[in-house]
Each structure stands twice: as structure tokens, then as C-alpha cells.
Motif scaffolding. Sequence first.
Motif, PDB file in Angstrom:
ATOM      1  N   ASP A  74       0.827  -1.207   0.000  1.00 29.55           N
ATOM      2  CA  ASP A  74       0.000   0.000   0.000  1.00 29.55           C
ATOM      3  C   ASP A  74       0.862   1.257   0.000  1.00 29.55           C
ATOM      4  O   ASP A  74       2.035   1.243   0.375  1.00 29.55           O
ATOM      5  N   GLU A  75       0.232   2.365  -0.367  1.00 34.48           N
ATOM      6  CA  GLU A  75       0.866   3.664  -0.208  1.00 34.48           C
ATOM      7  C   GLU A  75       0.367   4.322   1.072  1.00 34.48           C
ATOM      8  O   GLU A  75      -0.791   4.163   1.469  1.00 34.48           O
ATOM      9  N   LEU A  76       1.249   5.071   1.714  1.00 35.80           N
ATOM     10  CA  LEU A  76       0.905   5.846   2.897  1.00 35.80           C
ATOM     11  C   LEU A  76       1.110   7.317   2.583  1.00 35.80           C
ATOM     12  O   LEU A  76       2.179   7.715   2.118  1.00 35.80           O
ATOM     13  N   LEU A  98       5.532  -0.742   2.811  1.00 30.43           N
ATOM     14  CA  LEU A  98       4.733   0.383   2.331  1.00 30.43           C
ATOM     15  C   LEU A  98       5.561   1.345   1.497  1.00 30.43           C
ATOM     16  O   LEU A  98       6.766   1.493   1.693  1.00 30.43           O
ATOM     17  N   GLN A  99       4.873   2.007   0.576  1.00 36.01           N
ATOM     18  CA  GLN A  99       5.447   3.129  -0.161  1.00 36.01           C
ATOM     19  C   GLN A  99       4.907   4.405   0.460  1.00 36.01           C
ATOM     20  O   GLN A  99       3.691   4.528   0.669  1.00 36.01           O
ATOM     21  N   ALA A 100       5.768   5.347   0.754  1.00 33.91           N
ATOM     22  CA  ALA A 100       5.327   6.637   1.273  1.00 33.91           C
ATOM     23  C   ALA A 100       5.136   7.604   0.114  1.00 33.91           C
ATOM     24  O   ALA A 100       5.996   7.701  -0.776  1.00 33.91           O
ATOM     25  N   ARG A 101       4.005   8.302   0.124  1.00 34.80           N
ATOM     26  CA  ARG A 101       3.774   9.368  -0.851  1.00 34.80           C
ATOM     27  C   ARG A 101       3.716  10.682  -0.071  1.00 34.80           C
ATOM     28  O   ARG A 101       2.679  11.045   0.491  1.00 34.80           O
ATOM     29  N   PRO A 102       4.848  11.392   0.011  1.00 37.17           N
ATOM     30  CA  PRO A 102       4.884  12.608   0.824  1.00 37.17           C
ATOM     31  C   PRO A 102       4.128  13.760   0.178  1.00 37.17           C
ATOM     32  O   PRO A 102       4.124  13.908  -1.047  1.00 37.17           O
ATOM     33  N   ILE A 103       3.506  14.575   1.037  1.00 38.56           N
ATOM     34  CA  ILE A 103       2.705  15.721   0.617  1.00 38.56           C
ATOM     35  C   ILE A 103       3.298  16.980   1.219  1.00 38.56           C
ATOM     36  O   ILE A 103       3.685  16.997   2.390  1.00 38.56           O
ATOM     37  N   ASP A 104       3.366  18.049   0.437  1.00 37.16           N
ATOM     38  CA  ASP A 104       3.859  19.329   0.943  1.00 37.16           C
ATOM     39  C   ASP A 104       2.760  19.990   1.770  1.00 37.16           C
ATOM     40  O   ASP A 104       1.717  20.375   1.244  1.00 37.16           O
ATOM     41  N   GLY A 105       3.005  20.106   3.080  1.00 40.55           N
ATOM     42  CA  GLY A 105       2.032  20.722   3.965  1.00 40.55           C
ATOM     43  C   GLY A 105       2.272  22.192   4.223  1.00 40.55           C
ATOM     44  O   GLY A 105       1.679  22.768   5.146  1.00 40.55           O
ATOM     45  N   GLU A 122      -6.175   4.904  -6.289  1.00 44.59           N
ATOM     46  CA  GLU A 122      -7.112   3.786  -6.236  1.00 44.59           C
ATOM     47  C   GLU A 122      -6.378   2.483  -6.544  1.00 44.59           C
ATOM     48  O   GLU A 122      -5.525   2.423  -7.442  1.00 44.59           O
ATOM     49  N   ARG A 123      -6.702   1.443  -5.800  1.00 43.12           N
ATOM     50  CA  ARG A 123      -6.062   0.140  -6.013  1.00 43.12           C
ATOM     51  C   ARG A 123      -6.585  -0.495  -7.304  1.00 43.12           C
ATOM     52  O   ARG A 123      -7.798  -0.617  -7.496  1.00 43.12           O
ATOM     53  N   THR A 124      -5.671  -0.851  -8.165  1.00 44.41           N
ATOM     54  CA  THR A 124      -6.020  -1.534  -9.420  1.00 44.41           C
ATOM     55  C   THR A 124      -5.019  -2.662  -9.644  1.00 44.41           C
ATOM     56  O   THR A 124      -4.135  -2.909  -8.826  1.00 44.41           O
ATOM     57  N   ASP A 125      -5.129  -3.319 -10.791  1.00 39.58           N
ATOM     58  CA  ASP A 125      -4.154  -4.356 -11.120  1.00 39.58           C
ATOM     59  C   ASP A 125      -2.762  -3.769 -11.363  1.00 39.58           C
ATOM     60  O   ASP A 125      -1.773  -4.511 -11.391  1.00 39.58           O
ATOM     61  N   HIS A 126      -2.690  -2.438 -11.528  1.00 38.97           N
ATOM     62  CA  HIS A 126      -1.418  -1.805 -11.859  1.00 38.97           C
ATOM     63  C   HIS A 126      -0.915  -0.854 -10.771  1.00 38.97           C
ATOM     64  O   HIS A 126       0.267  -0.500 -10.772  1.00 38.97           O
ATOM     65  N   ARG A 127      -1.803  -0.451  -9.848  1.00 35.19           N
ATOM     66  CA  ARG A 127      -1.413   0.541  -8.854  1.00 35.19           C
ATOM     67  C   ARG A 127      -1.669  -0.007  -7.448  1.00 35.19           C
ATOM     68  O   ARG A 127      -2.614  -0.781  -7.235  1.00 35.19           O
ATOM     69  N   PRO A 128      -0.842   0.397  -6.474  1.00 35.37           N
ATOM     70  CA  PRO A 128      -0.915  -0.222  -5.152  1.00 35.37           C
ATOM     71  C   PRO A 128      -2.141   0.165  -4.340  1.00 35.37           C
ATOM     72  O   PRO A 128      -2.650  -0.642  -3.567  1.00 35.37           O
ATOM     73  N   GLY A 131      -3.392   3.225   1.434  1.00 33.83           N
ATOM     74  CA  GLY A 131      -3.842   2.445   2.580  1.00 33.83           C
ATOM     75  C   GLY A 131      -3.989   3.214   3.859  1.00 33.83           C
ATOM     76  O   GLY A 131      -4.702   2.777   4.771  1.00 33.83           O
ATOM     77  N   LEU A 132      -3.333   4.387   3.973  1.00 30.19           N
ATOM     78  CA  LEU A 132      -3.346   5.115   5.248  1.00 30.19           C
ATOM     79  C   LEU A 132      -2.915   6.554   5.028  1.00 30.19           C
ATOM     80  O   LEU A 132      -2.033   6.843   4.222  1.00 30.19           O
ATOM     81  N   LEU A 133      -3.551   7.454   5.787  1.00 33.20           N
ATOM     82  CA  LEU A 133      -3.122   8.845   5.894  1.00 33.20           C
ATOM     83  C   LEU A 133      -2.516   9.022   7.281  1.00 33.20           C
ATOM     84  O   LEU A 133      -3.141   8.689   8.290  1.00 33.20           O
ATOM     85  N   ALA A 134      -1.275   9.544   7.342  1.00 34.03           N
ATOM     86  CA  ALA A 134      -0.619   9.797   8.623  1.00 34.03           C
ATOM     87  C   ALA A 134      -0.444  11.302   8.812  1.00 34.03           C
ATOM     88  O   ALA A 134       0.139  11.978   7.954  1.00 34.03           O
ATOM     89  N   LEU A 135      -0.958  11.813   9.914  1.00 33.56           N
ATOM     90  CA  LEU A 135      -0.816  13.222  10.272  1.00 33.56           C
ATOM     91  C   LEU A 135       0.108  13.341  11.486  1.00 33.56           C
ATOM     92  O   LEU A 135       0.376  12.347  12.165  1.00 33.56           O
ATOM     93  N   GLU A 136       0.577  14.537  11.774  1.00 32.78           N
ATOM     94  CA  GLU A 136       1.482  14.746  12.913  1.00 32.78           C
ATOM     95  C   GLU A 136       1.064  15.983  13.693  1.00 32.78           C
ATOM     96  O   GLU A 136       0.882  17.054  13.110  1.00 32.78           O
TER      97      GLU A 136
END
Length: 336
Positions: A74-76, A98-105, A122-128, A131-136
Motif C-alpha cells: 500500500d501507499e501511505l 509500504l510506499q510513502a507518498r509525501p505531501i507538501d504541507g 485507487e487500487r487496481t491491477d497496476h497501482r498499489p 492504505g493510510l493517511l498519517a498526520l502529525e
Amino acid sequence: MIDLRSDTVTRPDEAMREAASTAAVGDDVYDEDPTVNELEARAAEAVGMEAALYVPTGTMGNQIAARTHTDRGDELLCERDSHIYNWEVGGLAQHSGLQARPIDGGTRGVITPDAVHDAYVERTDHRPGTGLLALENTHNQKGGVAITADEIDAAAAAAHEHGVPTHVDGARLFNASVALDTPAPRLLDNADSVMFCLSKGLGAPVGSMLAGSEAFIERAHRNRKLLGGGMRQAGIIAAPGLEALDNVDRLAEDHANARTLAAGFDAIDGLAAAPPETNIVLVETDGPAEAFIEAIAAEGVRASAFGEHTVRLCTHWDVDESDIEQTIERVERALD
């Protein structure tokens, strides 16, 4: 030596030492340690969650949460300067695949709903799939910024629209609660889980809490064992944590000391410090940060480098107003 490197350097007071020495204990892996059980119940209540799990460290708590919420691959989604992404030794990949997808906050490290929608996969046959949003909260690398309940609600609601849970790295959650004059449970109304540290501003010698639903904590218990966090007679170290939960209100003193410290530094030539929101002061130095740290260490002040020209100082319960005044005087002398 006035040690302002982190609020993790606090030493347990006599009440904590006494609690540790007299704690009732049992085997916590079997859920038989009465002191740990009491701490978990009180911690869950303190953050408005159904259940909680005692873990050795905040990093382990975050990593357990990530593994429990997600499937491998999954991506986080997380803020690009977040602790879970930058300071946990790549644990998301190593422990949970997991793969992290960082966001500029932005300057405050706040992830917006639009950013969540844009980053969602979105999860497809080609994309992971996400799975989770992490806040701080508070956001460490942004200087202890206290993220409001509305900001957390909005980001979590956006994630929930896609069926994605939200975890809050609340290592200093109670600093945010005190600074915003908002009860901790209100900050977590839309969160699915939270980790908070007992060993930072609350002053316990060791330990953090992971909280969420009863079903989530049941799964997390197994993952704690997997990551090596299944402790036995842990009541001896959990007992000071019970004392720590009573230290929330005094965090306001740390915040006041941080404001005094920042104002004093900002008045010194060659330094710039904005008023902090909580107990973390970020100081911009004209010269290299490491040279500044070396100079003030010679005068009996410890701090941490947070960039080439940025220094972090944390106030905590082992430093009082007099220590803050002395720190400003010593830094002035070091730069004279």
C-alpha cells in the motif's frame, strides 16, 4: 549544563521513582500486568479512544499503526517533513512493505483535503492503492506547530471519503491540546488511531501509547509482539507513565518558557527566532548551525542542529524560568 536538545532528556521525579519501585506487575504479553492494564485504560480515556496499547517507543507505536492499518505494498500519505517519513529509519518500507507518498504541507505542515484527494491512489491491477493517511501533531520539524481540530477533521474526512483510515502521530499531542485549549479527544474526533509519548513533555522515563478501536488494538497487540515490543513485567516502567498522565496542565509552563527563550534569542544579533506555538524553538543562525551549537556548548547550553542554519531547542520540566534566563545570557556571551 542546561540541556535543551529535546524534551526526551527529562529525568523522572521522586513520585515516578516511587511508583516504579512499588508497582504491581505481571506478564504483560499475557495481558496480566495490572499496572500496564491501568495505564492502557487511562490512556485510552485521555484521548477518547476505545482501547490503548503500551509500547516502548513512539517510533514503534507509529510503525505498529502503519502495519496494522495497511496491506503490504500500500501507499501511505504523509507530510513531507513528518517524523514517520524522515526519522524512523525507513520503517514503513522495512516493516510493512509500504510506499510513502509525501505531501507538501506548507510552512505549518498541514495536509489539506485537496492534497489528500490529489494524492489518493485507487487500487487496481497496476497501482498499489492508498492504505493510510498519517498526520502529525504537534509537527516537530515545523517547530512544534499545533494543528487544530478543524484541520485534522478536514484531512481525515477527505481520507475517509476514499475508505482510507487516518493515524495521528501525536508524540506531543498534549502540547497541542494545551496550546489550542482543546481537549485531546476533540483533536482526534475523526482519527482512527493515535500514538502519544509519555517520555517527552509528560516526563516519564520511557514509553508511548497507541490508541484506537478495540478491534484495532487487538490486531496491534500481535504486531507489537512481531516488532519486539512484547515486554513482560512492564508495570515497573508503566507506573511512571501513570504519573505522567497527570502532568498535562504543566505543559503550559514549557510553552511560556519557549516564548521567553525565542524572544531572547531573536534580540541577539545574528539570530532569528519566531514565537513558538508550543515548546519547540527553531533558531535561524547567520553562521553554520554546528558552529553555533559548539559555541554555546562551551558556555553550558546544549541544542540540536535542525538544518545548515537552523537550531532546535526544546523546553521541558527539567528547565525553569531561571534556566531560560541563564540560557539567553550564556548564548549572548558565546556570540560576543
